[in-house]
Structures are given as C-alpha cells and as structure tokens.
Write an enzyme that holds these catalytic residues in place. Structure first.
Site, PDB file in Angstrom:
ATOM      1  N   TYR A 179       0.870  -1.184   0.000  1.00  0.00           N
ATOM      2  CA  TYR A 179       0.000   0.000   0.000  1.00  0.00           C
ATOM      3  C   TYR A 179       0.902   1.227   0.000  1.00  0.00           C
ATOM      4  O   TYR A 179       1.847   1.311   0.781  1.00  0.00           O
ATOM      5  CB  TYR A 179      -0.883  -0.020   1.253  1.00  0.00           C
ATOM      6  N   ASP A 195       9.394   2.846  -0.778  1.00  0.00           N
ATOM      7  CA  ASP A 195       8.407   3.548   0.030  1.00  0.00           C
ATOM      8  C   ASP A 195       8.730   3.235   1.491  1.00  0.00           C
ATOM      9  O   ASP A 195       8.407   2.166   2.005  1.00  0.00           O
ATOM     10  CB  ASP A 195       6.997   3.080  -0.352  1.00  0.00           C
ATOM     11  N   LYS A 248       5.078   9.719   8.239  1.00  0.00           N
ATOM     12  CA  LYS A 248       4.909   9.256   9.626  1.00  0.00           C
ATOM     13  C   LYS A 248       5.934   9.879  10.590  1.00  0.00           C
ATOM     14  O   LYS A 248       5.772  11.009  10.990  1.00  0.00           O
ATOM     15  CB  LYS A 248       4.901   7.735   9.671  1.00  0.00           C
TER      16      LYS A 248
HETATM   17  N1  HOZ Z   1      -0.716   3.641   6.292  1.00  0.00           N
HETATM   18  C1  HOZ Z   1      -1.415   3.256   7.489  1.00  0.00           C
HETATM   19  C2  HOZ Z   1      -1.245   1.804   7.769  1.00  0.00           C
HETATM   20  N2  HOZ Z   1      -1.689   0.952   6.752  1.00  0.00           N
HETATM   21  C3  HOZ Z   1      -2.817   3.575   7.480  1.00  0.00           C
HETATM   22  C4  HOZ Z   1      -3.128   4.973   7.679  1.00  0.00           C
HETATM   23  C5  HOZ Z   1      -4.494   5.199   7.173  1.00  0.00           C
HETATM   24  O1  HOZ Z   1      -4.783   4.730   6.053  1.00  0.00           O
HETATM   25  O2  HOZ Z   1      -5.252   5.833   7.871  1.00  0.00           O
END
Ligand code: HOZ
Length: 429
Positions: A144, A239, A267
C-alpha cells in the site's frame, strides 16, 4: 467495559462523516464492534472518551516512535507556535530539515517536503515518469502506497481489510499503467520488465512490507530488484513511509544495504504532525519544478510547526543510536514471548517481526506475500482483537496491518501485553 461515549460519538459521526471515520482503517468493520474514540494519550497509553486506558501497540500507525506527548516534540511545537502557524514562504527550518534527511537517508541527495505519505508517493511516481519519459509502474500485491489512483490496484491496508477488489473512480487507463507482481517474486518482476521493455518508469516497493501484515523481503530479493531496475532503466522507489527512521535511522536501505534511486517518507518524519517527503538522486530530483519541468506544489508544504516537530525527533534519532538498540530489544522480546506462548499452546502460527514492527498471523503458513497473508483466519483474528481490546490492549483492527511499538513500552508493559495475548488466544483457539 463501558464504551457509552464512544458508541454515542460513532452514532453521531456516521451522520456527518462517511462510515463515521476519516480514514477507513480506523473502522472496526473486519473485527466487529465499533471504533473507540480517543480523548488523549501519554507515553505508552491511550485513553478513550469513557476513561478506559489501553496499552498502545499502533502508535498512530507508526509516527509516535518515542511514545505519545513526548516532551521533546511538545516543547518544539510550543516554541514554534508563537511565531505564527504558516507563511507559505521559505524558512530556515526547511533547510535544516532537508540537510538532516540527506544526511540520514542514504539514497537522498535532494528532498521535497509534502504533507503526507500519499502525497510523497504520488509525486515520486510523477517525477519518475517525467525523468524517464515512460508511463507504466510496477507495484507489489498487498503493498500500500497511500490512496493515489495508481496505487489502489491490488492494494494492502484498508483496501485488503475491507476486501475492496478495485476502486471505482480509478480509470481503466490508470489501471492499465499499473503492473503488479507478488511480493518476493523476482522472476515475475523480470518477466514484467521484459514484456514491457522501454515502457516502465518506476518500480515502487515497501522494502519491508507492513500493509498486508508484516512481510519481510527474502534474502537477495531487494538486491535482485536493484539489479533489474538498473538493467532496464527503471527508477527504483523505496516507500519507507512506515520503515524510514524506524528500522534504522536511514530506514531499510541503511539496514539492508540496498540503495534505491528515490525514497518516500512520512509518519515519523513529522513526529505526529502531517508531513511527508520524497527525495533521491539529484539527477532525478532536479526534474522537480521550479528547477525542472515536473510540477508539484503545496500551500502548507514545509509548514513551520510541522518542521519543528519533525526536526526535534529526527535530531534526537540522529544523535542517539541507543534508541534503535532499545527498539530492537523491545521487538525481539515481544517476538520471543509470542513464540513461547505458541509453543506452550501447541500452536505454530506465523510470527513476523523486524525491530519495532511485528504481526501475529492466525496462520501457520510462512508468510512471503499477500496470498500467504490471506490464509490467515480473520474470523479468529476478530475475536482475538476484541478480547485484547476488552483487556486494555489497543491493536490495529485488522490482520493485514503491522503493529508498531514505541520506546515508551516498558518491560512490565511487554509482560502485561504477552499475558493478555496468551489469555485472548486461549479464549479463541
Ligand atoms: N498507512 C497506514 C497503515 N496501513 C494507514 C493509515 C491510514 O490509512 O489511515
């Protein structure tokens, strides 16, 4: 457990917010029940609107590496506040931030600040396309990279959790430009590159994948990708939104010694404020406007408050390598504890951990890719999740996410987490 306030707020939220949440992963759809509404957090604890206290195992999906409301970051933000919240003009702090990132992250010679990981990955792909003059990208099933159109094909995180096969709103043209391969499958990547020779601009990967649960690259996989990308003239993008500044101060690229052409960050880089960044070789980054022709912009990019928060944590990490030794110790202790409990209960579930990230899969299958992750018993995970929550442990409400721990997690709290894990497992197996 009294969760009356949370239930009331969720009922209200559903009337004015789609699904009652501002990001789908916050919903409890795959685990049952409704989301808990958080009122405040400190150190290793979250407190909800009803006054319940939870041990924090997600840490805002990664950013809170030093625990919540850390004085170092709070002081930096407080100090910056009196100088106004935004100027939309260059500042000293942006220069200091860029210099520090270039110093800490091996692949980054130049960097552009943005407001989220999603912005960073969308921009990185555009720059790679501008730089190479090619259109297609390769991504991995179950990875993702935020919610940009190109990345929602075979995506992990909330897309996997909610079982969304393909997102309406993404055009067929975009879908056709996104090629996918299973994680850890070098042969498949090579055949995609051969079949699409001269058309692939970039390959984007989470070098340690955290969005299908935690999945590690097999030995030689990242090195193999590096070799293929060089051979086929494809921009290799790591990423490191989740792993940057977490698995080492220079991320996975430092830890595993494989250097991409571009890196996306988010983050931890904002210390809890909305910040992202993309960077890489000067030769590529010089394609970004106003130096080059690829346009990317943002009113709040490099926001002074966000830069102050981010700088305070990055400086701390840069100057205190012992933080990483501490995070390794915490992660290793948890993984060893989980294995002991499995052994005691006659289970053989997959426990994947690296540093301060880990996933307990409800599957005995070794987890090398998204297909393996999908062998997990998500119904059991849901029951386990609810038991953990009732006993005061706050996990990601999905089997297809990594957990992230902070330096605020003491030996006593680890022991408490493991006790509750064992009790919850006993109740669901
Ligand atoms: N990237 C975060 C963990 N998969 C999720 C943050 C979100 O989509 O709120």
């Amino acid at each position: 457990m009294n969760i009356k306030q949370s239930e009331n707020l969720f009922e209200r939220a559903q009337k004015s917010i789609p699904g009652g949440v501002n990001s789908p992963v916050r919903a409890f759809k795959s685990v049952g029940g409704n989301p808990i509404f958080i009122r405040k957090a400190k150190g290793a604890y979250l407190y909800d609107e009803d006054g319940n206290r939870y041990i924090e195992m997600i840490n805002s999906w990664g950013p809170m590496l030093l625990g919540h409301a850390h004085p170092l970051i709070e002081d930096a933000v407080r100090e910056a506040l009196s100088d106004s919240l935004s100027y939309g003009a260059p500042t000293r702090k942006e220069v200091e931030m860029a210099e520090l990132i270039c110093q800490m992250v091996p692949s980054v010679e130049k960097v552009r600040m943005v407001n989220s990981g999603t912005e960073a990955t969308m921009a990185a792909i555009r720059v790679a396309r501008g730089y190479t003059g090619k259109e297609k990208i390769i991504k991995f099933e179950g990875c993702y990279h935020g919610h940009g159109d190109s990345f929602l094909i075979a995506a992990g995180s909330g897309v996997a959790t909610l079982g969304i096969p393909g997102t309406p709103g993404v055009t067929q043209g975009t879908a056709n430009d996104t090629l996918t391969a299973p994680y850890n499958d070098l042969e498949r990547v090579e055949s995609l590159m051969i079949a699409n020779k001269g058309n692939v601009a970039a390959l984007i990967i989470e070098p340690v994948a955290g969005n299908m649960g935690l999945v590690l690259p097999e030995p030689g996989f990242l090195e193999g990708l590096r070799k293929l990308c060089t051979e086929f003239g494809v921009v290799l993008i790591f990423d490191e939104v989740m792993t940057g500044f977490r698995l080492a101060k220079g991320g996975v690229q430092e830890r595993m010694g494989v250097i991409p052409d571009m890196t996306t960050l988010g983050k931890i880089i904002g210390g809890g404020m909305p910040v992202g960044a993309y960077g890489g070789k000067s030769e590529i980054m010089d394609f970004v406007a106003p130096q080059g022709p690829v346009y990317q912009a943002g009113t709040l990019s490099g926001n002074p408050i966000a830069m102050s928060a981010g700088l305070s944590i990055l400086r701390h990490l840069n100057e205190n390598p012992s933080v990483y030794a501490q995070l390794e110790h915490i992660g290793n202790t948890i993984a060893a504890g989980l294995r002991d409990i499995d052994h005691k209960l006659g289970l053989n579930n997959s426990i994947v951990q690296i540093g301060s990230m880990f996933t307990y899969f409800f599957s005995p299958q070794p987890i090398k890719n998204y297909e393996d992750a999908k062998t997990s018993d998500t119904v059991k995970f849901g029951s386990y999740f609810r038991k953990m929550l009732e006993s005061g442990i706050y996990l990601a409400p999905s089997q297809f996410e990594s957990l992230f721990v902070s330096t605020a997690l003491t030996e006593d709290l680890i022991a408490q987490y493991l006790r509750v894990h064992e009790d919850s497992l006993r109740a669901v197996i």
